[in-house]
Write a protein that holds these residues in place. Structure first.
Motif, PDB file in Angstrom:
ATOM      1  N   SER A 260     -15.923  -2.756  36.207  1.00 15.88           N
ATOM      2  CA  SER A 260     -15.665  -2.240  37.553  1.00 15.88           C
ATOM      3  C   SER A 260     -16.194  -0.828  37.721  1.00 15.88           C
ATOM      4  N   LEU A 261     -16.105  -0.018  36.671  1.00 11.06           N
ATOM      5  CA  LEU A 261     -16.667   1.328  36.721  1.00 11.06           C
ATOM      6  C   LEU A 261     -18.182   1.249  36.905  1.00 11.06           C
ATOM      7  N   LEU A 262     -18.824   0.345  36.187  1.00 11.56           N
ATOM      8  CA  LEU A 262     -20.272   0.178  36.320  1.00 11.56           C
ATOM      9  C   LEU A 262     -20.645  -0.365  37.704  1.00 11.56           C
ATOM     10  N   ILE A 263     -19.844  -1.298  38.215  1.00 14.18           N
ATOM     11  CA  ILE A 263     -20.071  -1.791  39.578  1.00 14.18           C
ATOM     12  C   ILE A 263     -19.948  -0.636  40.556  1.00 14.18           C
ATOM     13  N   SER A 264     -18.957   0.223  40.350  1.00  9.06           N
ATOM     14  CA  SER A 264     -18.763   1.386  41.226  1.00  9.06           C
ATOM     15  C   SER A 264     -19.952   2.331  41.153  1.00  9.06           C
ATOM     16  N   LEU A 265     -20.475   2.562  39.959  1.00  5.13           N
ATOM     17  CA  LEU A 265     -21.648   3.424  39.792  1.00  5.13           C
ATOM     18  C   LEU A 265     -22.853   2.843  40.528  1.00  5.13           C
ATOM     19  N   GLY A 266     -23.108   1.558  40.315  1.00  6.27           N
ATOM     20  CA  GLY A 266     -24.243   0.909  40.988  1.00  6.27           C
ATOM     21  C   GLY A 266     -24.089   0.910  42.492  1.00  6.27           C
ATOM     22  N   THR A 267     -22.883   0.645  42.966  1.00  5.68           N
ATOM     23  CA  THR A 267     -22.623   0.624  44.407  1.00  5.68           C
ATOM     24  C   THR A 267     -22.759   2.012  45.012  1.00  5.68           C
ATOM     25  N   CYS A 268     -22.197   3.008  44.339  1.00  3.80           N
ATOM     26  CA  CYS A 268     -22.241   4.388  44.826  1.00  3.80           C
ATOM     27  C   CYS A 268     -23.691   4.848  44.995  1.00  3.80           C
ATOM     28  N   SER A 269     -24.506   4.620  43.998  1.00  5.35           N
ATOM     29  CA  SER A 269     -25.898   5.059  44.087  1.00  5.35           C
ATOM     30  C   SER A 269     -26.682   4.217  45.086  1.00  5.35           C
TER      31      SER A 269
ATOM     32  N   SER B  95     -33.470  -5.099  51.300  1.00  8.15           N
ATOM     33  CA  SER B  95     -32.574  -5.575  50.241  1.00  8.15           C
ATOM     34  C   SER B  95     -32.603  -4.561  49.107  1.00  8.15           C
ATOM     35  N   LEU B  96     -31.543  -4.577  48.326  1.00  9.28           N
ATOM     36  CA  LEU B  96     -31.447  -3.677  47.182  1.00  9.28           C
ATOM     37  C   LEU B  96     -30.574  -4.350  46.142  1.00  9.28           C
ATOM     38  N   LYS B  97     -31.022  -4.300  44.902  1.00 10.56           N
ATOM     39  CA  LYS B  97     -30.255  -4.861  43.785  1.00 10.56           C
ATOM     40  C   LYS B  97     -30.287  -3.848  42.658  1.00 10.56           C
ATOM     41  N   VAL B  98     -29.155  -3.687  41.967  1.00 12.29           N
ATOM     42  CA  VAL B  98     -29.075  -2.789  40.816  1.00 12.29           C
ATOM     43  C   VAL B  98     -28.647  -3.615  39.615  1.00 12.29           C
ATOM     44  N   HIS B  99     -29.443  -3.582  38.562  1.00  8.31           N
ATOM     45  CA  HIS B  99     -29.113  -4.238  37.290  1.00  8.31           C
ATOM     46  C   HIS B  99     -28.747  -3.132  36.310  1.00  8.31           C
ATOM     47  N   LEU B 100     -27.520  -3.180  35.767  1.00  3.58           N
ATOM     48  CA  LEU B 100     -27.036  -2.114  34.891  1.00  3.58           C
ATOM     49  C   LEU B 100     -26.854  -2.624  33.472  1.00  3.58           C
TER      50      LEU B 100
END
Length: 144
Positions: free
Chosen positions: A46-55, A72-77
């Motif tokens: 969830s912290l990583l999801i928050s980081l990806g979402t925030c940025s 569209s935008l996708k973040v792979h962490l």
């Protein structure tokens, strides 16, 4: 007393049994987190999801202000954690795939601004957590 500018809302977390917890603003929308990753993402996920979402929010808003919005935008962490407790995040690598007509240097600048200035989640991580990103730009017509 809390330091800084106090938020106008609190967050409440309620145990639902096992390693499942539901959290959010009292009376507002909530999310489920699960240490077993069965009913929801784990707290670290969830912290990583928050980081990806925030940025991602920052990048989308910056590109909109430039009048070259993302379609569209996708973040792979990917990430690394310390081997022993508290097993904190030590490194996060974020790969952004952005469909936009914007020039690459403008999208790169949006990412730099997010990670260096605007993303409160990134700024809340330990100062020695390595945050890196890569970028793939797609034509708006190719968006997933």
């Amino acid at each position: 007393m809390l330091e800084g500018v106090q938020s106008d809302h609190a967050i409440e977390v309620v145990w639902e049994g096992g390693k499942r917890y539901r959290g959010g603003m009292p009376g507002g929308p909530t999310i489920v987190m699960d240490g077993d990753r069965t009913a929801g993402p784990s707290p670290v996920d969830s912290l990583l999801i928050s980081l990806g979402t925030c940025s991602a929010i920052d990048v989308v808003e910056i590109l909109e202000k430039r009048r070259t919005p993302a379609s569209s935008l996708k973040v792979h962490l990917e990430f690394s954690r310390a081997p022993s407790p508290p097993r904190r995040l030590t490194e996060v690598r974020a790969h952004f795939t952005v469909a936009t007509a914007s020039e690459a240097n403008h999208v790169e600048r949006a990412l730099e601004l997010s990670f260096e200035k605007y993303c409160s989640v990134a700024s809340s991580l330990a100062p020695d957590t390595q945050l890196t990103w890569t970028l793939e730009i797609q034509s708006p017509a190719v968006a997933d």
